[in-house]
Design a protein around this motif. Structure first.
Motif, PDB file in Angstrom:
ATOM      1  N   ALA A 156       1.693  -4.628  15.782  1.00 43.33           N
ATOM      2  CA  ALA A 156       2.147  -3.664  14.780  1.00 43.33           C
ATOM      3  C   ALA A 156       1.701  -2.253  15.148  1.00 43.33           C
ATOM      4  CB  ALA A 156       1.619  -4.053  13.403  1.00 43.33           C
ATOM      5  N   LYS A 157       0.463  -2.135  15.631  1.00 47.52           N
ATOM      6  CA  LYS A 157      -0.021  -0.820  16.035  1.00 47.52           C
ATOM      7  C   LYS A 157       0.705  -0.331  17.284  1.00 47.52           C
ATOM      8  CE  LYS A 157      -4.534  -0.886  13.793  1.00 47.52           C
ATOM      9  NZ  LYS A 157      -6.001  -0.710  13.929  1.00 47.52           N
ATOM     10  N   ALA A 158       1.079  -1.248  18.155  1.00 56.30           N
ATOM     11  CA  ALA A 158       1.858  -0.867  19.329  1.00 56.30           C
ATOM     12  C   ALA A 158       3.206  -0.290  18.919  1.00 56.30           C
ATOM     13  CB  ALA A 158       2.058  -2.075  20.243  1.00 56.30           C
ATOM     14  N   GLU A 159       3.836  -0.902  17.926  1.00 56.18           N
ATOM     15  CA  GLU A 159       5.119  -0.398  17.428  1.00 56.18           C
ATOM     16  C   GLU A 159       4.962   0.979  16.809  1.00 56.18           C
ATOM     17  OE1 GLU A 159       7.010  -3.142  14.811  1.00 56.18           O
ATOM     18  OE2 GLU A 159       6.999  -4.797  16.247  1.00 56.18           O
ATOM     19  N   LEU A 160       3.898   1.167  16.050  1.00 54.47           N
ATOM     20  CA  LEU A 160       3.659   2.461  15.427  1.00 54.47           C
ATOM     21  C   LEU A 160       3.463   3.538  16.489  1.00 54.47           C
ATOM     22  CD1 LEU A 160       3.043   4.234  12.936  1.00 54.47           C
ATOM     23  CD2 LEU A 160       0.653   3.501  13.135  1.00 54.47           C
ATOM     24  N   ALA A 161       2.642   3.241  17.492  1.00 57.44           N
ATOM     25  CA  ALA A 161       2.402   4.225  18.554  1.00 57.44           C
ATOM     26  C   ALA A 161       3.678   4.516  19.337  1.00 57.44           C
ATOM     27  CB  ALA A 161       1.300   3.730  19.483  1.00 57.44           C
ATOM     28  N   ALA A 162       4.482   3.485  19.586  1.00 52.26           N
ATOM     29  CA  ALA A 162       5.741   3.685  20.304  1.00 52.26           C
ATOM     30  C   ALA A 162       6.686   4.590  19.517  1.00 52.26           C
ATOM     31  CB  ALA A 162       6.407   2.340  20.577  1.00 52.26           C
ATOM     32  N   ALA A 163       6.664   4.458  18.194  1.00 51.99           N
ATOM     33  CA  ALA A 163       7.504   5.301  17.342  1.00 51.99           C
ATOM     34  C   ALA A 163       7.075   6.766  17.399  1.00 51.99           C
ATOM     35  CB  ALA A 163       7.463   4.800  15.903  1.00 51.99           C
ATOM     36  N   HIS A 164       5.847   7.006  17.863  1.00 52.85           N
ATOM     37  CA  HIS A 164       5.351   8.375  18.003  1.00 52.85           C
ATOM     38  C   HIS A 164       5.352   8.837  19.462  1.00 52.85           C
ATOM     39  CE1 HIS A 164       4.031   7.500  13.923  1.00 52.85           C
ATOM     40  NE2 HIS A 164       3.789   8.775  13.760  1.00 52.85           N
ATOM     41  N   GLY A 165       6.055   8.092  20.324  1.00 55.95           N
ATOM     42  CA  GLY A 165       6.268   8.555  21.683  1.00 55.95           C
ATOM     43  C   GLY A 165       5.478   7.860  22.771  1.00 55.95           C
ATOM     44  N   LEU A 166       4.629   6.901  22.416  1.00 53.99           N
ATOM     45  CA  LEU A 166       3.833   6.225  23.442  1.00 53.99           C
ATOM     46  C   LEU A 166       4.743   5.524  24.452  1.00 53.99           C
ATOM     47  CD1 LEU A 166       0.837   5.533  24.198  1.00 53.99           C
ATOM     48  CD2 LEU A 166       1.236   3.337  23.071  1.00 53.99           C
ATOM     49  N   ASP A 167       4.475   5.735  25.737  1.00 60.46           N
ATOM     50  CA  ASP A 167       5.314   5.140  26.776  1.00 60.46           C
ATOM     51  C   ASP A 167       4.961   3.684  27.032  1.00 60.46           C
ATOM     52  OD1 ASP A 167       6.966   7.452  27.838  1.00 60.46           O
ATOM     53  OD2 ASP A 167       4.957   8.300  27.996  1.00 60.46           O
ATOM     54  N   HIS A 168       3.667   3.370  27.085  1.00 59.06           N
ATOM     55  CA  HIS A 168       3.231   2.007  27.396  1.00 59.06           C
ATOM     56  C   HIS A 168       2.054   1.641  26.494  1.00 59.06           C
ATOM     57  CE1 HIS A 168       5.677   2.270  31.041  1.00 59.06           C
ATOM     58  NE2 HIS A 168       5.056   3.406  31.322  1.00 59.06           N
ATOM     59  N   ALA A 169       2.161   0.540  25.774  1.00 62.23           N
ATOM     60  CA  ALA A 169       1.075   0.056  24.923  1.00 62.23           C
ATOM     61  C   ALA A 169       0.376  -1.123  25.591  1.00 62.23           C
ATOM     62  CB  ALA A 169       1.611  -0.365  23.552  1.00 62.23           C
ATOM     63  N   ILE A 170      -0.938  -1.105  25.569  1.00 62.41           N
ATOM     64  CA  ILE A 170      -1.745  -2.202  26.101  1.00 62.41           C
ATOM     65  C   ILE A 170      -2.518  -2.824  24.945  1.00 62.41           C
ATOM     66  CG2 ILE A 170      -3.627  -2.846  27.651  1.00 62.41           C
ATOM     67  CD1 ILE A 170      -2.918  -0.353  29.325  1.00 62.41           C
ATOM     68  N   LEU A 171      -2.278  -4.104  24.674  1.00 58.62           N
ATOM     69  CA  LEU A 171      -3.027  -4.819  23.642  1.00 58.62           C
ATOM     70  C   LEU A 171      -4.356  -5.256  24.245  1.00 58.62           C
ATOM     71  CD1 LEU A 171      -0.087  -4.825  22.513  1.00 58.62           C
ATOM     72  CD2 LEU A 171      -0.692  -6.975  21.370  1.00 58.62           C
ATOM     73  N   TYR A 172      -5.379  -4.444  24.010  1.00 62.16           N
ATOM     74  CA  TYR A 172      -6.639  -4.632  24.725  1.00 62.16           C
ATOM     75  C   TYR A 172      -7.337  -5.941  24.393  1.00 62.16           C
ATOM     76  CZ  TYR A 172      -9.042  -3.179  20.439  1.00 62.16           C
ATOM     77  OH  TYR A 172      -9.504  -3.112  19.154  1.00 62.16           O
ATOM     78  N   LYS A 173      -6.987  -6.577  23.269  1.00 62.33           N
ATOM     79  CA  LYS A 173      -7.600  -7.863  22.932  1.00 62.33           C
ATOM     80  C   LYS A 173      -7.002  -9.001  23.747  1.00 62.33           C
ATOM     81  CE  LYS A 173      -8.550  -6.468  18.144  1.00 62.33           C
ATOM     82  NZ  LYS A 173      -8.268  -6.747  16.705  1.00 62.33           N
ATOM     83  N   ASP A 174      -5.820  -8.774  24.288  1.00 62.75           N
ATOM     84  CA  ASP A 174      -5.105  -9.825  25.005  1.00 62.75           C
ATOM     85  C   ASP A 174      -5.071  -9.631  26.519  1.00 62.75           C
ATOM     86  OD1 ASP A 174      -4.496 -10.885  22.498  1.00 62.75           O
ATOM     87  OD2 ASP A 174      -2.619  -9.759  22.365  1.00 62.75           O
ATOM     88  N   GLU A 175      -5.332  -8.418  26.985  1.00 61.98           N
ATOM     89  CA  GLU A 175      -5.252  -8.161  28.423  1.00 61.98           C
ATOM     90  C   GLU A 175      -6.289  -7.129  28.847  1.00 61.98           C
ATOM     91  OE1 GLU A 175      -1.528  -6.263  29.575  1.00 61.98           O
ATOM     92  OE2 GLU A 175      -1.185  -5.689  27.494  1.00 61.98           O
TER      93      GLU A 175
END
Length: 345
Positions: A197-216
């Motif tokens: 959900a936070k990745a989607e929010l950041a992407a909506a504000h222009g983030l190019d690549h999201a890294i889910l730090y708990k998973d990778e």
């Protein structure tokens, strides 16, 4: 987004207030150390304005002040370093020297602390008039973060088009501002986030690549996204053990800026982590130190207002009554928030 009223003038009489509700700290501690008190409010002194707050920004530095990690000048003290309100009284010289007027909406960030209050007296030189197109919520959620972004990208390491930037906690209040600011300067932005959900929010504000730090592993992910090179610039507000790993994600002759320690003290940094093999730089800039220079403060505030006018989005993740400041701290410390968190008197 917030439902706070936009920039229209408040239809209330402009008269000096005699009392204010404040959130006070008598001794360092957890969120229960915050006490709500009704206190006398004197008339503003020379060079001051009296501001009736309409929105108050909650920041991690407030938690650092509460715990004693960053010591306040004295205790007891009223917390808070960011606010928006209307001028209800003018001290001598405030109108003549700074062009301020009764009923004018202003914003501010930085010391002296004391924004967790229904009203306060504040140095007129640091009260920034707000244009009609900037809402209370946007200003209260962006002023400190915007000045921080300006400091990082114009003074600490000027950002160039084509640079790649790593932003930790990219869905947080500061992370969203940094992401948009860097994108506006022509950078590619990689961000760490805690959930889809936070990745989607950041992407909506222009983030190019999201890294889910708990998973990778974020270092491995950054290297993969940058053809093994690493980023030109990394912004680390996490601290603790994360900083050493952040240094691994920076390419040769790049820079990491350590701007916080949510996960704990960064401790002593071994210069061998920087080079000569890696050949990277580490900066530990403080936005409060940056703002001690009035010209820099006003430069950063002007840059923030310009970004807001150009479309910078301020995501308000939640609002709480001023009296619930302790709950705001609990939510922020628990990582339950995204975007900016505001207190409303």
């Amino acid at each position: 987004m917030s439902t706070l009223a936009p920039s229209a003038a408040v239809a209330t009489p402009h008269a000096p207030l005699t009392h204010a509700t404040e959130v006070r700290l008598h001794r360092p501690g957890d969120a229960t150390a915050l006490q709500v008190e009704r206190r006398p409010l004197p008339a503003p002194g020379p060079g001051e304005v009296q501001i009736r707050h309409r929105a108050i920004g909650v920041n991690f530095v407030d938690i650092y002040h509460r715990t004693g990690l960053y010591a306040l000048p004295s205790l007891p003290a009223t917390l808070g370093v960011e606010g928006v309100g209307e001028i209800v009284a003018l001290g001598a010289g405030a109108a003549e020297q700074y062009g301020l007027a009764l009923g004018q909406r202003v914003a501010y960030a930085g010391p002296p602390a004391g924004s967790y209050a229904s009203a306060r007296n504040f140095p007129a030189a640091r009260a920034v008039p707000l244009p009609d197109g900037v809402s209370d919520a946007s200003a209260a959620g962006a002023m400190l973060r915007g000045i921080t972004a300006h400091m990082l990208f114009a003074h600490v390491r000027p950002l160039r088009p084509g640079d790649t930037v790593l932003v930790h906690a990219a869905a947080g209040g500061l992370g969203l501002v940094l992401t948009q600011w860097a994108k506006a300067l022509g950078a590619t932005v990689i961000g760490t986030v805690g959930s889809a959900a936070k990745a989607e929010l950041a992407a909506a504000h222009g983030l190019d690549h999201a890294i889910l730090y708990k998973d990778e592993d974020f270092v491995a992910a950054v290297k993969e996204l940058t053809d093994g090179q690493g980023v030109h610039y990394a912004i680390d507000g996490i601290g603790g053990a994360t900083l050493a790993r952040t240094l691994e994600a920076v390419r040769p002759y790049g820079m990491a800026a350590s701007i916080g320690q949510v996960a704990g003290d960064i401790g002593l940094v071994d210069p061998a982590l920087l080079g000569p093999a890696r050949s990277i730089a580490l900066s530990r800039p403080g936005v409060f130190r940056f703002m001690t220079d009035l010209a820099r403060y006003r430069e950063g505030a002007a840059a923030t207002l310009a970004r807001l006018a150009a479309g910078l989005k301020v995501e308000v993740g939640g609002t709480l009554p001023l009296e619930q400041a302790a709950e705001a701290h609990r939510r922020l410390e628990a990582g339950e928030t995204s975007g900016s968190l505001l207190l409303i008197p």
